[in-house]
Design a protein around this motif. Structure first.
Motif, PDB file in Angstrom:
ATOM      1  N   SER A 181      -1.742  -4.234   2.050  1.00 56.51           N
ATOM      2  CA  SER A 181      -3.272  -4.032   2.222  1.00 56.51           C
ATOM      3  C   SER A 181      -3.648  -5.261   1.579  1.00 56.51           C
ATOM      4  CB  SER A 181      -3.635  -2.706   1.594  1.00 56.51           C
ATOM      5  OG  SER A 181      -3.119  -2.678   0.191  1.00 56.51           O
ATOM      6  N   LEU A 183      -7.794  -6.912  -0.125  1.00 61.15           N
ATOM      7  CA  LEU A 183      -8.980  -6.390  -0.773  1.00 61.15           C
ATOM      8  C   LEU A 183      -9.674  -8.049  -0.658  1.00 61.15           C
ATOM      9  CD1 LEU A 183     -10.350  -4.426  -3.630  1.00 61.15           C
ATOM     10  CD2 LEU A 183     -10.957  -6.791  -3.417  1.00 61.15           C
ATOM     11  N   TYR A 205     -11.595  -3.337   1.916  1.00 58.17           N
ATOM     12  CA  TYR A 205     -10.246  -2.986   1.806  1.00 58.17           C
ATOM     13  C   TYR A 205      -9.640  -2.708   3.112  1.00 58.17           C
ATOM     14  CZ  TYR A 205      -6.076  -1.059  -0.413  1.00 58.17           C
ATOM     15  OH  TYR A 205      -4.795  -0.662  -0.376  1.00 58.17           O
ATOM     16  N   CYS A 208       0.966  -1.181  -0.043  1.00 61.80           N
ATOM     17  CA  CYS A 208       0.127   0.182   0.185  1.00 61.80           C
ATOM     18  C   CYS A 208       0.924   1.085  -0.027  1.00 61.80           C
ATOM     19  CB  CYS A 208      -1.007  -0.042   1.134  1.00 61.80           C
ATOM     20  SG  CYS A 208      -0.133   0.142   2.572  1.00 61.80           S
TER      21      CYS A 208
END
Length: 202
Positions: free
Chosen positions: A162, A164, A153, A84
């Motif tokens: 990160s 999702l 997310y 991220c």
């Protein structure tokens, strides 16, 4: 107990516990063809008692891997891991009567200006600008077409990672739908990359 009766008992138990049993083995050929066409890796596994079948499919896309999974008792799910760039969080899910009531009392949510979409989904995020830019007309149309259940997310800024996760449904059974859904998540990846929410290098 006969094998047929035992099989029926197992299935009825899971219908009660998971709101539906679907024999995913009927989709195996389709999943394998999807894997072949998208250059993915398809695996079939079973639980310890060998009663339940589980599918997993990993599809490479740019610097990432789109992971699909489904089992006899669990719906089709997509998952993607990222590096991220922003501390960004998003939760999208069905808007129920309680949510509508809370909105009347001033609960704030993000709306994107598509009436059908805004009525069907509740979007929660602290980043209004990036969220509204994430949901392009094309992405919105596909989410509505396939009644995607949820998207979450989340970010771990310390680790710069990160994730999702999106739950789709229990009824996707044809090739065109699978292709459309895979392209939907590719488009979501493209938007996350374009908005500089995720690192374009993977």
């Amino acid at each position: 107990m006969s094998d047929n009766n035992q099989d029926g008992l197992i299935k009825s138990t899971f219908v009660t516990q998971t709101h539906g049993y679907i024999d995913v083995s009927l989709k195996q050929d389709m999943w394998q063809k999807v894997a072949n066409d998208f250059k993915g890796i398809f695996k079939v596994s079973h639980n310890s008692g060998n009663e339940l079948e589980m599918f997993s499919l990993a599809i490479p896309y740019k610097h990432w891997v789109i992971k699909l999974s489904e089992s006899d008792t669990k719906p089709l799910k997509f998952e993607i891991d990222f590096t991220c760039l922003l501390d960004y969080e998003l939760l999208l899910g069905p808007e129920d009567s309680i949510d509508r009531l809370l909105k009347k009392f001033g609960k704030k949510e993000i709306e994107i200006g598509n009436t059908a979409f805004d009525n069907q989904y509740l979007i929660e995020s602290k980043d209004h600008q990036n969220t509204t830019q994430l949901f392009t007309a094309e992405i919105v149309d596909l989410l509505l077409k396939y009644s995607v259940y949820s998207i979450a997310y989340s970010t771990n800024l310390k680790k710069r990672t990160s994730n999702l996760i999106s739950v789709v449904n229990r009824v996707t059974a044809d090739r065109n739908s699978m292709d459309d859904l895979i392209h939907l998540y590719m488009k979501i990846i493209d938007r996350l990359e374009a908005l500089k929410i995720v690192d374009s290098k993977g």
